[in-house]
Design an enzyme around this catalytic site. Structure first.
Site, PDB file in Angstrom:
ATOM      1  N   ARG A   1       3.217  -4.629  17.971  1.00 23.72           N
ATOM      2  CA  ARG A   1       1.311  -4.580  17.939  1.00 23.72           C
ATOM      3  C   ARG A   1       0.456  -5.126  18.355  1.00 23.72           C
ATOM      4  O   ARG A   1       0.636  -5.369  19.441  1.00 23.72           O
ATOM      5  CB  ARG A   1       1.675  -3.634  16.247  1.00 23.72           C
ATOM      6  CG  ARG A   1       2.255  -2.482  15.609  1.00 23.72           C
ATOM      7  CD  ARG A   1       2.404  -2.912  14.405  1.00 23.72           C
ATOM      8  NE  ARG A   1       3.174  -3.951  13.227  1.00 23.72           N
ATOM      9  CZ  ARG A   1       2.352  -3.967  12.066  1.00 23.72           C
ATOM     10  NH1 ARG A   1       2.067  -2.718  12.056  1.00 23.72           N
ATOM     11  NH2 ARG A   1       2.795  -5.457  12.209  1.00 23.72           N
TER      12      ARG A   1
ATOM     13  N   HIS B   1      -2.213  -9.205   2.229  1.00 26.92           N
ATOM     14  CA  HIS B   1      -1.449  -7.734   2.935  1.00 26.92           C
ATOM     15  C   HIS B   1      -2.611  -7.713   3.530  1.00 26.92           C
ATOM     16  O   HIS B   1      -2.677  -8.269   4.767  1.00 26.92           O
ATOM     17  CB  HIS B   1      -1.100  -6.408   1.206  1.00 26.92           C
ATOM     18  CG  HIS B   1      -1.000  -5.359   2.190  1.00 26.92           C
ATOM     19  ND1 HIS B   1      -0.599  -5.496   3.232  1.00 26.92           N
ATOM     20  CD2 HIS B   1      -0.765  -4.551   1.766  1.00 26.92           C
ATOM     21  CE1 HIS B   1       0.343  -4.050   3.636  1.00 26.92           C
ATOM     22  NE2 HIS B   1      -0.179  -3.355   2.812  1.00 26.92           N
TER      23      HIS B   1
ATOM     24  N   HIS C   1       6.345 -13.406   9.398  1.00 23.68           N
ATOM     25  CA  HIS C   1       6.238 -12.137   8.944  1.00 23.68           C
ATOM     26  C   HIS C   1       8.010 -11.926   7.880  1.00 23.68           C
ATOM     27  O   HIS C   1       8.901 -12.990   8.159  1.00 23.68           O
ATOM     28  CB  HIS C   1       6.768 -11.155   9.967  1.00 23.68           C
ATOM     29  CG  HIS C   1       6.432  -9.468   9.662  1.00 23.68           C
ATOM     30  ND1 HIS C   1       7.446  -9.056   8.573  1.00 23.68           N
ATOM     31  CD2 HIS C   1       5.441  -9.422   9.636  1.00 23.68           C
ATOM     32  CE1 HIS C   1       6.548  -7.947   8.311  1.00 23.68           C
ATOM     33  NE2 HIS C   1       5.374  -8.240   8.984  1.00 23.68           N
TER      34      HIS C   1
ATOM     35  N   SER D   1       0.957  -1.114   0.189  1.00 21.97           N
ATOM     36  CA  SER D   1       0.069  -0.023   0.043  1.00 21.97           C
ATOM     37  C   SER D   1       0.718   1.357   0.065  1.00 21.97           C
ATOM     38  O   SER D   1       1.103   2.194  -0.807  1.00 21.97           O
ATOM     39  CB  SER D   1      -0.760  -0.114   1.565  1.00 21.97           C
ATOM     40  OG  SER D   1      -0.386  -0.217   2.160  1.00 21.97           O
TER      41      SER D   1
ATOM     42  N   ASP E   1      -1.665  -9.197  13.111  1.00 15.97           N
ATOM     43  CA  ASP E   1      -2.756 -10.212  13.264  1.00 15.97           C
ATOM     44  C   ASP E   1      -3.752 -10.695  13.656  1.00 15.97           C
ATOM     45  O   ASP E   1      -3.950 -10.767  13.549  1.00 15.97           O
ATOM     46  CB  ASP E   1      -2.743 -10.086  11.502  1.00 15.97           C
ATOM     47  CG  ASP E   1      -2.775  -8.941  10.300  1.00 15.97           C
ATOM     48  OD1 ASP E   1      -2.719  -7.675  10.577  1.00 15.97           O
ATOM     49  OD2 ASP E   1      -2.481  -9.342   9.014  1.00 15.97           O
TER      50      ASP E   1
HETATM   51  N1  CMX Z   1       2.184 -21.513   9.227  1.00 18.79           N
HETATM   52  C1  CMX Z   1       3.150 -22.534   8.180  1.00 18.79           C
HETATM   53  N2  CMX Z   1       3.566 -22.530   7.694  1.00 18.79           N
HETATM   54  C2  CMX Z   1       4.788 -21.009   7.663  1.00 18.79           C
HETATM   55  C3  CMX Z   1       4.365 -19.481   8.342  1.00 18.79           C
HETATM   56  C4  CMX Z   1       2.449 -20.242   9.333  1.00 18.79           C
HETATM   57  N3  CMX Z   1       2.475 -19.155  10.097  1.00 18.79           N
HETATM   58  N4  CMX Z   1       4.478 -18.769   7.669  1.00 18.79           N
HETATM   59  C5  CMX Z   1       5.418 -19.185   7.014  1.00 18.79           C
HETATM   60  N5  CMX Z   1       5.474 -20.571   6.688  1.00 18.79           N
HETATM   61  C6  CMX Z   1       6.263 -21.220   6.014  1.00 18.79           C
HETATM   62  C7  CMX Z   1       6.165 -21.046   4.588  1.00 18.79           C
HETATM   63  O1  CMX Z   1       4.491 -21.101   3.907  1.00 18.79           O
HETATM   64  C8  CMX Z   1       6.740 -20.830   3.818  1.00 18.79           C
HETATM   65  O2  CMX Z   1       7.151 -22.563   3.296  1.00 18.79           O
HETATM   66  P1  CMX Z   1       7.618 -23.009   1.930  1.00 18.79           P
HETATM   67  O3  CMX Z   1       8.950 -22.874   1.465  1.00 18.79           O
HETATM   68  O4  CMX Z   1       6.524 -24.598   1.581  1.00 18.79           O
HETATM   69  O5  CMX Z   1       6.842 -22.222   1.077  1.00 18.79           O
HETATM   70  C9  CMX Z   1       8.336 -21.450   4.844  1.00 18.79           C
HETATM   71  O6  CMX Z   1       7.385 -21.080   6.100  1.00 18.79           O
HETATM   72  C10 CMX Z   1       8.995 -20.116   4.462  1.00 18.79           C
HETATM   73  O7  CMX Z   1       8.475 -18.751   5.027  1.00 18.79           O
HETATM   74  P2  CMX Z   1       9.360 -17.744   4.888  1.00 18.79           P
HETATM   75  O8  CMX Z   1       9.881 -17.294   5.020  1.00 18.79           O
HETATM   76  O9  CMX Z   1       9.365 -17.608   6.448  1.00 18.79           O
HETATM   77  O10 CMX Z   1       8.049 -16.494   5.769  1.00 18.79           O
HETATM   78  P3  CMX Z   1       7.459 -15.335   4.104  1.00 18.79           P
HETATM   79  O11 CMX Z   1       8.267 -14.249   4.242  1.00 18.79           O
HETATM   80  O12 CMX Z   1       7.822 -16.149   3.079  1.00 18.79           O
HETATM   81  O13 CMX Z   1       6.176 -15.370   4.226  1.00 18.79           O
HETATM   82  C11 CMX Z   1       3.845 -15.026   5.484  1.00 18.79           C
HETATM   83  C12 CMX Z   1       5.608 -14.331   5.346  1.00 18.79           C
HETATM   84  C13 CMX Z   1       3.631 -13.210   6.244  1.00 18.79           C
HETATM   85  C14 CMX Z   1       2.740 -14.584   4.604  1.00 18.79           C
HETATM   86  C15 CMX Z   1       4.112 -15.986   6.225  1.00 18.79           C
HETATM   87  O14 CMX Z   1       5.034 -16.228   7.631  1.00 18.79           O
HETATM   88  C16 CMX Z   1       2.524 -16.635   6.746  1.00 18.79           C
HETATM   89  O15 CMX Z   1       1.745 -17.446   5.434  1.00 18.79           O
HETATM   90  N6  CMX Z   1       2.073 -16.080   8.061  1.00 18.79           N
HETATM   91  C17 CMX Z   1       0.337 -16.255   8.226  1.00 18.79           C
HETATM   92  C18 CMX Z   1      -0.331 -15.619   6.924  1.00 18.79           C
HETATM   93  C19 CMX Z   1      -0.206 -14.196   8.029  1.00 18.79           C
HETATM   94  O16 CMX Z   1      -0.116 -13.879   9.013  1.00 18.79           O
HETATM   95  N7  CMX Z   1      -0.229 -13.191   7.647  1.00 18.79           N
HETATM   96  C20 CMX Z   1      -0.251 -11.558   7.917  1.00 18.79           C
HETATM   97  C21 CMX Z   1       1.122 -10.680   7.169  1.00 18.79           C
HETATM   98  C22 CMX Z   1       1.018  -9.525   8.288  1.00 18.79           C
HETATM   99  C23 CMX Z   1       1.856  -8.176   7.289  1.00 18.79           C
HETATM  100  O17 CMX Z   1       2.109  -9.048   6.488  1.00 18.79           O
HETATM  101  O18 CMX Z   1       2.014  -7.847   8.277  1.00 18.79           O
END
Ligand code: CMX
Length: 424
Positions: free
Chosen positions: A317, A262, A308, A232, A363
């Site tokens: 937060r 997001h 994250h 954003s 979140d």
């Molecule tokens: N649960 C299960 N698996 C998770 C996880 C979680 N909460 N967080 C990361 N992983 C996994 C990823 O899916 C990834 O798996 P693959 O290798 O099989 O694809 C692996 O761990 C490595 O990921 P990462 O490098 O640690 O995380 P990314 O930077 O790719 O993604 C995020 C970050 C937030 C999208 C991810 O942690 C996630 O999906 N979390 C759950 C959803 C969520 O809470 N989103 C809100 C984000 C808030 C914000 O951005 O402000």
């Protein structure tokens, strides 16, 4: 001239000089390198954007103008906006002046309601909110002054005017969207004795409890800014670099916030927590929760609210929201589940060993607090986030205009050329 405008006029010349001499003296200094992985990986980590309003170091979390967010949780959002713009917290007189200015600008034009009422009744609240912002573009002082012929070093002032006009109206618009979209009855008039976020809580008409107003104040402070590279902020920044006014730019940024990767993620977190509470008829035991978390992972899903892209600690937060829950709703099974998940899930994610960050993000707790006070319409949560994040976007916009940032134009190449570069 109101005090914020006056203070900005005082500090902008030094800021401009600082940036100009940095570029003049060190313009050719190499500060980063870019890999093919980064080009195809969402440009993660490339240092290519400026943002003076806030920073997110992975081991510390959000820092606004040098102040960690945990030291700002007792402040009002208006104070945060002043801080974002100027780098200083306002005095009592400054704050009152800003609040008075916002009140004067807060009336939402009737044509906004006419447009919103004409939208299909199943429109997403974010589509309604963004439409309302865009339809007000005709009010832009920046566009009018630009058309009349304005010098470049004056751009920031009408941008701040537009930002204040917009921010003043957002709580009323957002509350109006809530009441219209979810058939809650007539709009509720503003209470001119209340502050910006307290008034938003009042106009939503969900709860008369004073702590619901406090929750809105906290929510607006915590989501206000998160440096410049998130979807954003970056979208708003990019659109504004074409000298599109604040209405076009903020609306564009918020269209990005509406995406499930997001701003929309918070509703999924609450959904997971409610599933746990329903399955175990209240807060689960440690063992039940551990098993449930593993079942989620083994079914190929993520545990929402954890992990994250940048942070490597518990998001400060999240800590602030959890502390609010502990103070105001310790007996609520949904809050108790959120607290228990915080105890168990990081251990489970660490055991699994995939997530780089096993800790909760913002979140993981926010939805549970809103739900407690009766805001059960998940689809609306991103609008709350938007009202708050508009402060960060507007302040970033004013700062960029103040130092005269040029139009953004990074270089793109076809894959064939990247292949050639890779083989060189
Ligand atoms: N649960 C299960 N698996 C998770 C996880 C979680 N909460 N967080 C990361 N992983 C996994 C990823 O899916 C990834 O798996 P693959 O290798 O099989 O694809 C692996 O761990 C490595 O990921 P990462 O490098 O640690 O995380 P990314 O930077 O790719 O993604 C995020 C970050 C937030 C999208 C991810 O942690 C996630 O999906 N979390 C759950 C959803 C969520 O809470 N989103 C809100 C984000 C808030 C914000 O951005 O402000």
């Amino acid at each position: 001239m109101a005090r914020l405008q006056q203070r900005m006029a005082e500090i902008i010349p030094a800021m401009r000089d600082e940036i100009r001499s940095l570029v003049k003296e060190h313009g050719n200094k190499v500060i980063d390198q870019v890999t093919i992985g980064q080009v195809y990986g969402g440009m993660r980590g490339i240092k290519a954007l400026t943002c003076d309003t806030s920073e997110v170091p992975p081991e510390k979390g959000l820092i606004i103008r040098g102040i960690p967010i945990k030291e700002l949780t007792g402040r009002l959002p208006e104070e945060i906006f002043w801080l974002l713009c100027t780098g200083e917290l306002p005095s009592k007189g400054d704050l009152e002046d800003l609040q008075q200015d916002l009140r004067k600008r807060s009336r939402v034009p009737q044509y906004v309601w006419d447009v919103l009422e004409a939208m299909p009744p199943d429109s997403h609240p974010m589509a309604m909110f963004d439409t309302a912002i865009l339809v007000m573009e005709r009010e832009s002082v920046f566009r009018k002054r630009y058309t009349e012929g304005m010098k470049k070093d004056e751009y920031w002032a009408p941008t701040l005017e537009d930002s204040l006009d917009l921010l003043a109206k957002l709580p009323g618009i957002a509350a109006g969207v809530y009441r219209l979209r979810f058939k809650k009855g007539d709009r509720i008039n503003a209470d001119t004795n209340l502050d910006w976020a307290g008034n938003y809580a009042h106009m939503l008409g969900i709860s008369d409890k004073p702590e619901f107003k406090d929750l809105m104040r906290l929510y607006m402070v915590l989501h206000s800014d998160h440096e410049g590279g998130n979807v954003s902020a970056h979208t708003c920044h990019c659109v504004a670099s074409a000298l599109s006014d604040a209405y076009y730019s903020v609306s564009a940024g918020l269209n990005g916030l509406a995406g499930p990767l997001h701003g929309l993620a918070n509703q999924e977190c609450l959904g997971w927590i409610l599933m746990v509470v329903e399955k175990f008829k209240g807060a689960p035991s440690d063992e039940d929760l551990r098993k449930f978390a593993w079942d989620t992972l083994n079914s190929g899903k993520v545990i929402p609210g954890y992990g994250h892209a940048v942070l490597r600690i518990t998001d400060p937060r999240f800590d602030a929201f959890l502390a609010f829950g502990k103070q105001h709703m310790p007996e609520d099974p949904i809050y108790q589940t959120v607290a228990k998940v915080f105890d168990i899930v990081p251990k489970v994610l660490t055991e699994q060993g995939k997530a780089k960050d096993p800790w909760p993000n913002v979140d993981a707790a926010s939805g549970c607090l809103l739900y407690h006070y009766g805001m059960t319409e998940f689809d609306y949560y991103t609008v709350l986030f938007s009202v708050s994040r508009a402060m960060g976007m507007c302040s970033q916009l004013v700062v960029s205009r103040a130092w005269g940032e040029p139009i953004e134009r990074p270089k793109s190449l076809p894959t064939a050329k990247f292949k050639n570069l890779a083989l060189k």
